[in-house]
Design a protein around this motif. Sequence first.
Motif, PDB file in Angstrom:
ATOM      1  N   GLU A  48       0.845  -1.188   0.000  1.00  0.00           N
ATOM      2  CA  GLU A  48       0.000   0.000   0.000  1.00  0.00           C
ATOM      3  C   GLU A  48       0.884   1.243   0.000  1.00  0.00           C
ATOM      4  O   GLU A  48       2.001   1.232   0.530  1.00  0.00           O
ATOM      5  CB  GLU A  48      -0.910   0.036   1.234  1.00  0.00           C
ATOM      6  CG  GLU A  48      -2.041  -0.973   1.210  1.00  0.00           C
ATOM      7  CD  GLU A  48      -3.064  -0.702   0.129  1.00  0.00           C
ATOM      8  OE1 GLU A  48      -3.366   0.483  -0.149  1.00  0.00           O
ATOM      9  OE2 GLU A  48      -3.571  -1.681  -0.458  1.00  0.00           O
ATOM     10  N   GLY A  49       0.367   2.310  -0.599  1.00  0.00           N
ATOM     11  CA  GLY A  49       1.020   3.613  -0.551  1.00  0.00           C
ATOM     12  C   GLY A  49       0.141   4.558   0.250  1.00  0.00           C
ATOM     13  O   GLY A  49      -0.988   4.848  -0.149  1.00  0.00           O
ATOM     14  N   HIS A  63      -6.845   1.762   3.422  1.00  0.00           N
ATOM     15  CA  HIS A  63      -5.613   1.140   2.928  1.00  0.00           C
ATOM     16  C   HIS A  63      -5.352  -0.200   3.613  1.00  0.00           C
ATOM     17  O   HIS A  63      -4.974  -1.180   2.957  1.00  0.00           O
ATOM     18  CB  HIS A  63      -4.427   2.081   3.148  1.00  0.00           C
ATOM     19  CG  HIS A  63      -4.316   3.162   2.119  1.00  0.00           C
ATOM     20  ND1 HIS A  63      -3.966   2.909   0.812  1.00  0.00           N
ATOM     21  CD2 HIS A  63      -4.515   4.503   2.201  1.00  0.00           C
ATOM     22  CE1 HIS A  63      -3.942   4.043   0.131  1.00  0.00           C
ATOM     23  NE2 HIS A  63      -4.282   5.026   0.948  1.00  0.00           N
ATOM     24  N   LEU A  64      -5.563  -0.245   4.917  1.00  0.00           N
ATOM     25  CA  LEU A  64      -5.330  -1.502   5.633  1.00  0.00           C
ATOM     26  C   LEU A  64      -6.370  -2.550   5.261  1.00  0.00           C
ATOM     27  O   LEU A  64      -6.062  -3.745   5.190  1.00  0.00           O
ATOM     28  CB  LEU A  64      -5.325  -1.257   7.140  1.00  0.00           C
ATOM     29  CG  LEU A  64      -4.156  -0.422   7.674  1.00  0.00           C
ATOM     30  CD1 LEU A  64      -4.222  -0.311   9.185  1.00  0.00           C
ATOM     31  CD2 LEU A  64      -2.814  -1.011   7.244  1.00  0.00           C
ATOM     32  N   LEU A 166      -6.289  -6.702  -7.170  1.00  0.00           N
ATOM     33  CA  LEU A 166      -5.421  -6.918  -6.012  1.00  0.00           C
ATOM     34  C   LEU A 166      -4.154  -6.080  -6.150  1.00  0.00           C
ATOM     35  O   LEU A 166      -3.543  -6.036  -7.223  1.00  0.00           O
ATOM     36  CB  LEU A 166      -5.051  -8.396  -5.890  1.00  0.00           C
ATOM     37  CG  LEU A 166      -6.212  -9.375  -5.707  1.00  0.00           C
ATOM     38  CD1 LEU A 166      -5.682 -10.808  -5.631  1.00  0.00           C
ATOM     39  CD2 LEU A 166      -7.023  -9.038  -4.469  1.00  0.00           C
ATOM     40  N   ASN A 167      -3.751  -5.442  -5.067  1.00  0.00           N
ATOM     41  CA  ASN A 167      -2.558  -4.585  -5.089  1.00  0.00           C
ATOM     42  C   ASN A 167      -1.334  -5.430  -4.727  1.00  0.00           C
ATOM     43  O   ASN A 167      -0.804  -5.361  -3.622  1.00  0.00           O
ATOM     44  CB  ASN A 167      -2.731  -3.432  -4.101  1.00  0.00           C
ATOM     45  CG  ASN A 167      -1.920  -2.216  -4.496  1.00  0.00           C
ATOM     46  OD1 ASN A 167      -1.469  -2.104  -5.633  1.00  0.00           O
ATOM     47  ND2 ASN A 167      -1.723  -1.301  -3.569  1.00  0.00           N
ATOM     48  N   THR A 168      -0.887  -6.220  -5.690  1.00  0.00           N
ATOM     49  CA  THR A 168       0.202  -7.162  -5.439  1.00  0.00           C
ATOM     50  C   THR A 168       1.549  -6.577  -5.843  1.00  0.00           C
ATOM     51  O   THR A 168       1.635  -5.596  -6.588  1.00  0.00           O
ATOM     52  CB  THR A 168      -0.019  -8.471  -6.219  1.00  0.00           C
ATOM     53  OG1 THR A 168       0.089  -8.201  -7.627  1.00  0.00           O
ATOM     54  CG2 THR A 168      -1.388  -9.050  -5.915  1.00  0.00           C
ATOM     55  N   PRO A 224      -9.185  -1.225  -7.031  1.00  0.00           N
ATOM     56  CA  PRO A 224     -10.198  -0.426  -6.336  1.00  0.00           C
ATOM     57  C   PRO A 224      -9.526   0.720  -5.582  1.00  0.00           C
ATOM     58  O   PRO A 224      -9.277   0.651  -4.386  1.00  0.00           O
ATOM     59  CB  PRO A 224     -10.853  -1.438  -5.386  1.00  0.00           C
ATOM     60  CG  PRO A 224      -9.790  -2.460  -5.130  1.00  0.00           C
ATOM     61  CD  PRO A 224      -9.007  -2.555  -6.410  1.00  0.00           C
ATOM     62  N   GLY A 225      -9.215   1.780  -6.316  1.00  0.00           N
ATOM     63  CA  GLY A 225      -8.438   2.881  -5.771  1.00  0.00           C
ATOM     64  C   GLY A 225      -9.139   3.590  -4.618  1.00  0.00           C
ATOM     65  O   GLY A 225     -10.352   3.817  -4.658  1.00  0.00           O
ATOM     66  N   ILE A 226      -8.361   3.962  -3.613  1.00  0.00           N
ATOM     67  CA  ILE A 226      -8.905   4.700  -2.475  1.00  0.00           C
ATOM     68  C   ILE A 226      -9.371   6.080  -2.936  1.00  0.00           C
ATOM     69  O   ILE A 226     -10.473   6.530  -2.602  1.00  0.00           O
ATOM     70  CB  ILE A 226      -7.849   4.841  -1.359  1.00  0.00           C
ATOM     71  CG1 ILE A 226      -7.241   3.477  -0.991  1.00  0.00           C
ATOM     72  CG2 ILE A 226      -8.461   5.524  -0.143  1.00  0.00           C
ATOM     73  CD1 ILE A 226      -8.211   2.458  -0.487  1.00  0.00           C
ATOM     74  N   THR A 227      -8.526   6.757  -3.720  1.00  0.00           N
ATOM     75  CA  THR A 227      -8.897   8.075  -4.240  1.00  0.00           C
ATOM     76  C   THR A 227     -10.073   7.961  -5.199  1.00  0.00           C
ATOM     77  O   THR A 227     -10.941   8.838  -5.245  1.00  0.00           O
ATOM     78  CB  THR A 227      -7.696   8.732  -4.940  1.00  0.00           C
ATOM     79  OG1 THR A 227      -6.600   8.802  -4.027  1.00  0.00           O
ATOM     80  CG2 THR A 227      -8.038  10.144  -5.401  1.00  0.00           C
TER      81      THR A 227
END
Length: 256
Positions: A48-49, A63-64, A166-168, A224-227
């Motif tokens: 995660e960033g 993010h978590l 998935l943010n792999t 699935p972007g947070i922003t």
Amino acid sequence: MAKGTHSYLEDDRNKSIKIYVNGEILSRTDASISVFDSGFLLGDGVWEGIRLLNGELVSLDEHLERLFFGAKELDINIGCSRKELIKIIHKTLNANNMINNVHIRLIVSRGLKKTPYQHPNANIQGSTIVIIPEYKKADKKINEKGINLVTVNIRRGTSDTQDPRLNTLSKLNCILACIEADKAGADEGIMLDINGNISTCNSTNFFIIRKGEVWTSKGMYCLPGITRKIVIDICKEKNIPIYERDFSIEDVHTSD
């Protein structure tokens, strides 16, 4: 310095940052992982960033949530709870006396292997956790001059090949798109899905405004972007027409 949407102002303080590696706070020059780590060998992990602005970890819960969801999908045991991980993040920030304009790269790999082999039964201990905090104040010039985009040939895949949601650590698909865009002289590449519809950019989500409406993809083939979610929520809150839908590159060319 990164170009395009990730452009930031260089900061000499980054030369002496302290990095968290599996329970230790180490100098930038001393921080390292084993060549037998799953993340290095196979890109086997999640990340995660996270932004730190004025002492606040922006959208930390979201993010978590994405990190733990991705780890569960990959059958990776992070080895600590969310509460414990938050403490580790703050410990790392405190070691650097960081308060503002910080970007945190939180990385979790499957951990150390006894031999370079993809099967998880080759792993000999728990996960590897790395936290890299850097001073990265966004370059406002990007807002003034904008960015250049190009449609690339590399497409976003499906969940039954390599799930693009998935943010792999395995970012080959996006890296190839980035390289293609860069060689074409663009800052980012617009990526299509398997059906030829707009999906996302190689490192950012994508929106257009068309006839007073905001359009973005359905989200089936993009992270699935947070922003992305924040933008959608703001539009709904402000009664701005927002649609998650299929649309083509021709629609982009005729957007507002």
